[in-house]
Scaffold this motif. Sequence first.
Motif, PDB file in Angstrom:
ATOM      1  N   THR A 159       1.165  -7.923   1.811  1.00  0.00           N
ATOM      2  CA  THR A 159      -0.372  -8.586   2.194  1.00  0.00           C
ATOM      3  C   THR A 159      -1.280  -8.586   1.666  1.00  0.00           C
ATOM      4  O   THR A 159      -1.312  -8.823   0.317  1.00  0.00           O
ATOM      5  N   ALA A 160      -2.591  -9.119   1.679  1.00  0.00           N
ATOM      6  CA  ALA A 160      -3.232  -9.423   0.625  1.00  0.00           C
ATOM      7  C   ALA A 160      -4.225  -8.178   0.314  1.00  0.00           C
ATOM      8  O   ALA A 160      -4.585  -8.243  -1.382  1.00  0.00           O
ATOM      9  N   ASP A 161      -2.974  -6.719   0.333  1.00  0.00           N
ATOM     10  CA  ASP A 161      -3.503  -6.032  -0.409  1.00  0.00           C
ATOM     11  C   ASP A 161      -2.289  -5.328  -1.325  1.00  0.00           C
ATOM     12  O   ASP A 161      -2.713  -3.699  -1.668  1.00  0.00           O
ATOM     13  N   THR A 162      -1.375  -5.302  -0.790  1.00  0.00           N
ATOM     14  CA  THR A 162      -0.342  -5.386  -2.063  1.00  0.00           C
ATOM     15  C   THR A 162      -0.312  -5.423  -3.608  1.00  0.00           C
ATOM     16  O   THR A 162      -1.087  -6.471  -3.996  1.00  0.00           O
ATOM     17  N   ARG A 163      -0.868  -4.323  -4.162  1.00  0.00           N
ATOM     18  CA  ARG A 163      -0.452  -3.681  -5.029  1.00  0.00           C
ATOM     19  C   ARG A 163       0.719  -3.543  -6.808  1.00  0.00           C
ATOM     20  O   ARG A 163       0.953  -4.677  -7.799  1.00  0.00           O
ATOM     21  N   VAL A 164       1.216  -3.035  -5.835  1.00  0.00           N
ATOM     22  CA  VAL A 164       2.993  -2.456  -6.714  1.00  0.00           C
ATOM     23  C   VAL A 164       3.793  -2.700  -5.370  1.00  0.00           C
ATOM     24  O   VAL A 164       3.627  -2.406  -4.724  1.00  0.00           O
ATOM     25  N   ILE A 165       4.764  -3.375  -5.968  1.00  0.00           N
ATOM     26  CA  ILE A 165       6.157  -3.921  -5.718  1.00  0.00           C
ATOM     27  C   ILE A 165       7.244  -2.748  -6.209  1.00  0.00           C
ATOM     28  O   ILE A 165       7.230  -2.524  -7.435  1.00  0.00           O
ATOM     29  N   VAL A 166       7.374  -1.916  -5.477  1.00  0.00           N
ATOM     30  CA  VAL A 166       9.091  -1.136  -5.922  1.00  0.00           C
ATOM     31  C   VAL A 166      10.327  -1.564  -5.628  1.00  0.00           C
ATOM     32  O   VAL A 166      10.512  -1.940  -4.755  1.00  0.00           O
ATOM     33  N   LEU A 191      20.156  -4.488  -5.732  1.00  0.00           N
ATOM     34  CA  LEU A 191      19.987  -5.424  -5.392  1.00  0.00           C
ATOM     35  C   LEU A 191      18.209  -5.902  -4.618  1.00  0.00           C
ATOM     36  O   LEU A 191      17.929  -6.424  -5.266  1.00  0.00           O
ATOM     37  N   GLY A 192      17.531  -4.564  -3.973  1.00  0.00           N
ATOM     38  CA  GLY A 192      16.449  -4.552  -4.296  1.00  0.00           C
ATOM     39  C   GLY A 192      15.319  -5.174  -5.018  1.00  0.00           C
ATOM     40  O   GLY A 192      14.174  -6.276  -5.285  1.00  0.00           O
ATOM     41  N   SER A 193      15.981  -4.705  -6.224  1.00  0.00           N
ATOM     42  CA  SER A 193      15.384  -5.611  -7.505  1.00  0.00           C
ATOM     43  C   SER A 193      15.201  -6.794  -7.944  1.00  0.00           C
ATOM     44  O   SER A 193      14.301  -7.447  -8.647  1.00  0.00           O
ATOM     45  N   ILE A 194      16.628  -7.045  -7.841  1.00  0.00           N
ATOM     46  CA  ILE A 194      17.003  -8.615  -8.342  1.00  0.00           C
ATOM     47  C   ILE A 194      15.568  -9.761  -7.387  1.00  0.00           C
ATOM     48  O   ILE A 194      15.332 -10.153  -6.560  1.00  0.00           O
ATOM     49  N   VAL A 195      15.538  -8.878  -5.215  1.00  0.00           N
ATOM     50  CA  VAL A 195      15.182  -9.012  -4.708  1.00  0.00           C
ATOM     51  C   VAL A 195      13.895  -9.280  -5.326  1.00  0.00           C
ATOM     52  O   VAL A 195      12.608 -10.977  -4.855  1.00  0.00           O
ATOM     53  N   SER A 196      12.971  -8.681  -5.575  1.00  0.00           N
ATOM     54  CA  SER A 196      11.873  -8.291  -5.815  1.00  0.00           C
ATOM     55  C   SER A 196      11.154  -9.092  -6.957  1.00  0.00           C
ATOM     56  O   SER A 196      10.249  -9.915  -6.643  1.00  0.00           O
ATOM     57  N   TYR A 197      12.208  -9.222  -8.154  1.00  0.00           N
ATOM     58  CA  TYR A 197      11.579  -9.962  -8.813  1.00  0.00           C
ATOM     59  C   TYR A 197      11.752 -11.308  -8.717  1.00  0.00           C
ATOM     60  O   TYR A 197      11.122 -12.382  -9.315  1.00  0.00           O
ATOM     61  N   GLU A 198      12.915 -12.335  -8.181  1.00  0.00           N
ATOM     62  CA  GLU A 198      12.735 -13.447  -8.195  1.00  0.00           C
ATOM     63  C   GLU A 198      11.656 -13.930  -6.727  1.00  0.00           C
ATOM     64  O   GLU A 198      10.789 -14.386  -6.981  1.00  0.00           O
ATOM     65  N   PRO A 230       3.577 -15.936  -7.418  1.00  0.00           N
ATOM     66  CA  PRO A 230       2.388 -15.861  -8.307  1.00  0.00           C
ATOM     67  C   PRO A 230       0.808 -15.744  -8.103  1.00  0.00           C
ATOM     68  O   PRO A 230       0.437 -15.520  -8.626  1.00  0.00           O
ATOM     69  N   ASP A 231       0.857 -16.245  -6.478  1.00  0.00           N
ATOM     70  CA  ASP A 231      -0.487 -16.166  -5.957  1.00  0.00           C
ATOM     71  C   ASP A 231      -0.588 -14.523  -5.744  1.00  0.00           C
ATOM     72  O   ASP A 231      -1.620 -13.863  -4.464  1.00  0.00           O
ATOM     73  N   TRP A 232       0.500 -14.084  -5.196  1.00  0.00           N
ATOM     74  CA  TRP A 232       0.676 -13.047  -4.597  1.00  0.00           C
ATOM     75  C   TRP A 232      -0.436 -11.974  -5.156  1.00  0.00           C
ATOM     76  O   TRP A 232      -0.870 -11.958  -6.999  1.00  0.00           O
ATOM     77  N   PRO A 233      -0.871 -10.975  -5.060  1.00  0.00           N
ATOM     78  CA  PRO A 233      -1.782 -10.443  -5.835  1.00  0.00           C
ATOM     79  C   PRO A 233      -1.489  -8.278  -6.601  1.00  0.00           C
ATOM     80  O   PRO A 233      -1.949  -8.240  -7.265  1.00  0.00           O
ATOM     81  N   VAL A 234      -0.049  -8.866  -6.112  1.00  0.00           N
ATOM     82  CA  VAL A 234       0.601  -7.996  -6.993  1.00  0.00           C
ATOM     83  C   VAL A 234       0.871  -7.767  -8.410  1.00  0.00           C
ATOM     84  O   VAL A 234       1.204  -8.755  -8.624  1.00  0.00           O
ATOM     85  N   HIS A 235       0.345  -6.701  -8.747  1.00  0.00           N
ATOM     86  CA  HIS A 235       0.045  -6.416 -10.630  1.00  0.00           C
ATOM     87  C   HIS A 235       0.523  -5.161 -10.880  1.00  0.00           C
ATOM     88  O   HIS A 235       1.292  -5.107 -12.511  1.00  0.00           O
ATOM     89  N   THR A 236       1.822  -4.164 -10.583  1.00  0.00           N
ATOM     90  CA  THR A 236       2.571  -3.844 -10.586  1.00  0.00           C
ATOM     91  C   THR A 236       3.805  -4.157 -10.016  1.00  0.00           C
ATOM     92  O   THR A 236       4.152  -3.773  -9.026  1.00  0.00           O
ATOM     93  N   PHE A 237       5.503  -3.850 -10.881  1.00  0.00           N
ATOM     94  CA  PHE A 237       6.643  -3.607 -10.729  1.00  0.00           C
ATOM     95  C   PHE A 237       6.507  -2.564 -11.532  1.00  0.00           C
ATOM     96  O   PHE A 237       7.420  -2.583 -12.525  1.00  0.00           O
ATOM     97  N   VAL A 238       7.523  -2.164 -10.618  1.00  0.00           N
ATOM     98  CA  VAL A 238       8.965  -0.743 -10.296  1.00  0.00           C
ATOM     99  C   VAL A 238      10.159  -0.966 -10.027  1.00  0.00           C
ATOM    100  O   VAL A 238      10.280  -1.235  -8.927  1.00  0.00           O
TER     101      VAL A 238
END
Length: 292
Positions: A164-171, A175-182, A188-196
Amino acid sequence: MSAIVVVHGIGKQHSGANSLHVSLSAALLDGLNRAGVTEVKPDSIGVAFYGHLFRPPGPAPAKGELAYTHRDVTDPFEIELLIRWWAEAHRLEPNQVPPPSAKGTSKATTPQSVQRALYALSRSRFFARTADRFLIGILKQLRLYLTAPDVRERVQAELAAAVTADTRVIVGHSLGSIVSYEALCAHPDWPVHTFVTLGSPLGIPNLVFDRLRPEPRSGKGSWPGRVRAWTNLCDRHDVVALNKHLAPLFSDGEHVVRDLLIDNGWQAHAIEPHLTAAETGKAISEGLRKMP
């Protein structure tokens, strides 16, 4: 709305977003508490769930949905990954796990050599409590995501629906790390700035790294979207995370992946001990402090 979105790994086809939220949010809050953060509430944590896409419809077949045997491992992708896991397990525990034999690494792999690989892995600390049918299921789900475009697109859609517009961190775990990375690369329009990333197989050459979207260039993967901080954590005994250092593959002149080894005990790859680690909590809390 979810400031933090957790993306699960393989083997969750019989679970769901709500049931996973209970365990994963509790584990994540424990990790934050160990990092000195106590103000985060469960409703600020979301779960991107895609496991149902790997659950066959209708009743289970007579032999059981996951009742795989060594004879079901025939795809070259699955065989190569299985042999690589065997080699890594031997490297980590040479006294427990025998080395891959010439027969076990032959291009003309037979059911017997696959059986030897499964037996060798069963002697490792990592796979000792894992039934062959579950291990083979891991191979098949990873292959499906990376080689079946329709599966990939549907999994990606599930993650996109959770951000959502409030999401800042994706963990992202496994396999979820591959999904998240892609997904981060594609949005690049997402507001996420931290990836774990936790227990990530992103760095496995040929089978995973070279199949990523976007395709790596000159041995380097693209930096994911608007991410400013990327922390990669895994247990040193984690056989699934064959390449435990992602910095050489994804860091560029402006951004650097922070690789950290943690101790998850006998559950080297499981998501819950990753989330309860103070190191994970610190990485997430740093992302929350950067929120506007």
